[in-house]
Design a protein around this motif. Structure first.
Motif, PDB file in Angstrom:
ATOM      1  N   VAL A 106       0.857  -1.183   0.000  1.00  0.00           N
ATOM      2  CA  VAL A 106       0.000   0.000   0.000  1.00  0.00           C
ATOM      3  C   VAL A 106       0.896   1.237   0.000  1.00  0.00           C
ATOM      4  N   SER A 107       0.601   2.190  -0.855  1.00  0.00           N
ATOM      5  CA  SER A 107       1.464   3.367  -0.986  1.00  0.00           C
ATOM      6  C   SER A 107       1.557   4.128   0.329  1.00  0.00           C
ATOM      7  N   ARG A 108       2.729   4.653   0.617  1.00  0.00           N
ATOM      8  CA  ARG A 108       2.968   5.334   1.880  1.00  0.00           C
ATOM      9  C   ARG A 108       2.085   6.562   2.048  1.00  0.00           C
ATOM     10  N   GLU A 109       1.748   7.230   0.940  1.00  0.00           N
ATOM     11  CA  GLU A 109       0.907   8.418   1.065  1.00  0.00           C
ATOM     12  C   GLU A 109      -0.547   8.064   1.406  1.00  0.00           C
ATOM     13  N   ASN A 110      -0.924   6.781   1.199  1.00  0.00           N
ATOM     14  CA  ASN A 110      -2.304   6.377   1.466  1.00  0.00           C
ATOM     15  C   ASN A 110      -2.466   5.534   2.730  1.00  0.00           C
ATOM     16  N   ARG A 111      -1.379   4.948   3.213  1.00  0.00           N
ATOM     17  CA  ARG A 111      -1.535   3.919   4.247  1.00  0.00           C
ATOM     18  C   ARG A 111      -2.027   4.473   5.578  1.00  0.00           C
ATOM     19  N   ALA A 123      -4.025   7.060   6.172  1.00  0.00           N
ATOM     20  CA  ALA A 123      -5.466   7.307   6.071  1.00  0.00           C
ATOM     21  C   ALA A 123      -6.231   5.991   6.008  1.00  0.00           C
ATOM     22  N   LEU A 124      -5.654   4.990   5.330  1.00  0.00           N
ATOM     23  CA  LEU A 124      -6.298   3.692   5.229  1.00  0.00           C
ATOM     24  C   LEU A 124      -6.431   3.045   6.603  1.00  0.00           C
ATOM     25  N   GLU A 173      -7.893  -3.803   0.485  1.00  0.00           N
ATOM     26  CA  GLU A 173      -9.172  -3.604  -0.190  1.00  0.00           C
ATOM     27  C   GLU A 173      -9.536  -4.780  -1.108  1.00  0.00           C
TER      28      GLU A 173
END
Length: 305
Positions: free
Chosen positions: A128-133, A135-136, A174
């Motif tokens: 999972v990309s670091r910029e999204n993890r 928030a995920l 997801e």
């Protein structure tokens, strides 16, 4: 639930089996057998789990439920047979695992990790990309109602909380198919209700759910279909779209007890209203069995491997 061709049927053209992912079943099994030495855990099982369904997997202990789930999750390989997930053969696990979230009956935890660190670890494992993890992870903790435990050591959580963290872990990438092996085992009634609500919410978002449980009354409320196994063999595939049939016993003042077969909640309310209108003194109404329980007892004989 669609019934696949049996062992004696001619196989359809491969192009009609592996159609587009949008049209393919979430799970397709054809003549799957799993042996451990001389023991047969699954015996020539063919079934279909439709996309968008919540499918229950039931059977006595030792029926092969966990083996079936582990094969679909690509954790073990079948001895013979064909398995597809969303039209893709599981012969290439790397193509399948990104589509599947698997939650076993016992959650493996790592000492010294906080809840947030635990989920971040698996987010990294699934790239999972670091910029999204971040928030995920926050979104998953909110989904399973454990935001307040974000900084807690995961090994200090109750069993119910660990089950919910296991669910969050299974959702971190997801997936389109969520596989749950006895997720309600050991949970108190409130935690089971919360789990059911989460699964219904996920299903409304398009996640297909394959879930095993011994709590048949709860599966009846949750599932659109059920698969019944016994001694490794498929003994039934049932749709649950019809009204829920149940048997209730009514206890009256004076010790009299009567049984009634009803078609769901509204019929039960109407029964009580009618009895009271007739002047009968109702003390209690107890559900003895549900339609799924009756079907299960009719299809199985209590045999185990």
């Amino acid at each position: 639930m669609t019934t696949p061709p049996t062992h004696g049927d001619e196989l359809a053209d491969p192009g009609s089996i592996t159609t587009t992912e949008a049209d393919a079943p979430a799970v397709l099994m054809r003549n799957v057998t799993k042996r451990y030495g001389t023991k047969v855990a699954l015996d020539d099982v063919s079934l279909v789990v439709d996309q968008g369904s919540i499918c229950g997997l039931i059977g006595p202990n030792g029926a092969g439920k966990s083996t079936l789930m582990s094969i679909v999750a690509t954790l073990i390989t079948a001895s013979t047979g064909q398995v597809e997930v969303f039209g893709r053969s599981i012969d290439r696990p790397s193509d399948i695992r990104k589509l599947i979230g698997y939650v076993p009956d016992v959650l493996g935890t790592y000492s010294g990790l906080t809840v947030e660190e635990y989920l971040l670890f698996f987010a990294d494992a699934y790239h999972v990309s670091r910029e999204n993890r971040d928030a995920l992870v926050d979104g998953l903790l909110e989904l399973v109602d454990l935001t307040g435990k974000k900084d807690a050591d995961i090994n200090t959580l109750s069993r119910g909380m660990k089950q919910r963290i296991g669910l969050a872990r299974g959702l971190v990438h997801e997936p389109r198919l969520l596989i749950l092996d006895e997720p309600a085992s050991g949970l108190d009634p409130r935690a089971r209700i919360e789990l059911r609500d989460i699964l219904l919410h996920l299903n409304s978002m398009g996640v297909t759910v394959l879930i095993s449980s011994h709590i048949l009354s709860e599966l009846e409320e949750l599932c659109s279909d059920v698969i019944v196994l016994e001694q490794g063999r498929l003994v039934g595939m049932e749709g649950l779209d019809d009204q829920s049939v149940r048997v209730v016993t009514v206890s009256f003042l004076g010790g009299e007890v009567e049984s009634f077969e009803l078609d769901g909640d509204e019929a039960q309310v109407e029964l009580v209203r009618t009895l009271v209108t007739q002047g009968r003194q109702v003390l209690s109404v107890e559900i003895v069995s549900t339609g799924l329980e009756e079907r299960f007892m009719r299809m199985t004989e209590g045999r185990t491997n």
